[in-house]
Design an enzyme around this catalytic site. Structure first.
Site, PDB file in Angstrom:
ATOM      1  NE  ARG A 233      61.459 -63.114 -18.524  1.00 37.22           N
ATOM      2  CZ  ARG A 233      61.238 -61.857 -18.851  1.00 37.22           C
ATOM      3  NH1 ARG A 233      60.180 -61.538 -19.585  1.00 37.22           N
ATOM      4  NH2 ARG A 233      62.064 -60.896 -18.452  1.00 37.22           N
ATOM      5  CD  GLU A 262      61.344 -64.869 -25.776  1.00 35.74           C
ATOM      6  OE1 GLU A 262      60.144 -65.079 -25.561  1.00 35.74           O
ATOM      7  OE2 GLU A 262      61.972 -63.901 -25.262  1.00 35.74           O
ATOM      8  CG  HIS A 283      59.597 -61.077 -25.477  1.00 38.86           C
ATOM      9  ND1 HIS A 283      60.303 -61.982 -24.740  1.00 38.86           N
ATOM     10  CD2 HIS A 283      59.211 -60.103 -24.599  1.00 38.86           C
ATOM     11  CE1 HIS A 283      60.362 -61.591 -23.480  1.00 38.86           C
ATOM     12  NE2 HIS A 283      59.693 -60.457 -23.363  1.00 38.86           N
TER      13      HIS A 283
END
Length: 316
Positions: A233, A262, A283
């Site tokens: 994270r 994000e 990600h």
């Protein structure tokens, strides 16, 4: 009872999602904005979300909601306290990325330890053609064999990363932390892990206790030859401190797959870095074809188990 199921951000999951084996209606939206949330969930008994936040302000206006099925392991987008106080179950996904996240972490690790990006950029600039021997040594190349990997977080992803590391002949340290702790893991004080590790990899959820667990003081405790990997994270690391650490040479490099926000529509200091010893991916560590299908199958399993009265993978 006919359940009404609403998937708020279907575009985040590129896999086949089977329909549950009970009476229901199904709605799905590619994306859902904050202003659309309550209207779309007004009649829902089950909400599916990956990254669409469900905070108390919205949840108070959804009296029919019984289950939030999170299409991810992390559930920091959900107001868990409100759900606990108001009888809304929350189920997440477990153990679905046990191979793909550790593999992505090691892709970043090997690229940075061997300075692959820097050497590729040199070749693209014509450096190889200019030298008078068969190779050149402009950037350090460090083996993984015999190096120390420090892992913060000893869940399945941390342990999966450790297994790969041992295959490379690395020494593995797990950083000590407050309970709960995985059984059978030998822990080392965090300061010792920071000081001794050649590679540090983060594998913990984002909580109040883990936010900014790596800041400028932690960077100062690391080896100047160390690299930091974050496939967990974005909020685990103070991003401005990371920029400072890289620019001042406090560490040798970093590989990140996550940012604090994000998508980073309002910018991010890490997006401005143009350094060969920093790698940023969007990600996608979790997103292999196999992992996404496993996730999609378990997502529906969680919903079916809840409706049958035998809920699984609950976080509340």
């Amino acid at each position: 009872m006919t359940h009404r199921i609403v998937f708020l951000d279907r575009s985040t999951l590129q896999a086949r999602v089977r329909r549950p084996a009970f009476e229901h209606t199904w709605e799905e939206y590619a994306v859902t904005g904050a202003g659309e949330l309550v209207e779309r969930l007004q009649e829902a008994t089950v909400a599916i979300t990956n990254k669409v936040p469900l905070h108390a302000e919205a949840l108070r206006r959804l009296p029919k909601l019984k289950l939030i099925a999170v299409a991810a392991t992390g559930y920091d987008v959900i107001d868990i306290a409100y759900c606990q106080a108001n009888g809304i179950a929350v189920a997440n996904i477990r153990n679905y990325a046990v191979h793909t996240v550790p593999e992505h972490a090691f892709a970043l690790i090997t690229a940075l330890r061997r300075n692959l990006i820097a050497y590729r950029e040199d070749v693209e600039r014509g450096r190889w053609q200019q030298i008078d021997q068969f190779c050149f040594f402009d950037h350090p190349i460090r083996d993984l064999y015999g190096a120390t990997l420090g892992i913060i977080g000893e869940g399945v992803l941390g342990q999966g990363t450790a297994n790969i590391a041992r295959g490379f002949g690395m020494r593995v340290l797990f950083a000590d932390h407050a309970p709960p702790k995985a059984p059978g893991v030998v822990f080392t004080p965090l300061d010792q892990v920071l000081a001794e590790s050649d590679v540090i990899s983060l594998h913990v959820p984002l909580t109040a206790d883990t936010r900014n667990v790596i800041g400028i003081e932690q960077f100062r405790r690391m080896k100047r030859t160390a690299i930091l990997i974050n496939t967990a994270r974005g909020g685990l690391v103070d991003e401005r401190a990371l920029v400072q650490a890289l620019k001042e040479g406090l560490i040798a490099g970093a590989g990140f797959d996550v940012l604090t926000r994000e998508p980073p529509r309002e910018g991010n200091p890490l997006l401005e870095l143009r350094l060969p010893n920093f790698i940023l991916t969007p990600h996608v560590a979790w997103a292999s074809d196999g992992a996404m299908q496993f996730l999609a199958d378990q997502l529906v399993d969680n919903i079916e188990a809840f409706v049958k009265g035998s809920p699984q993978n609950l976080v509340t």
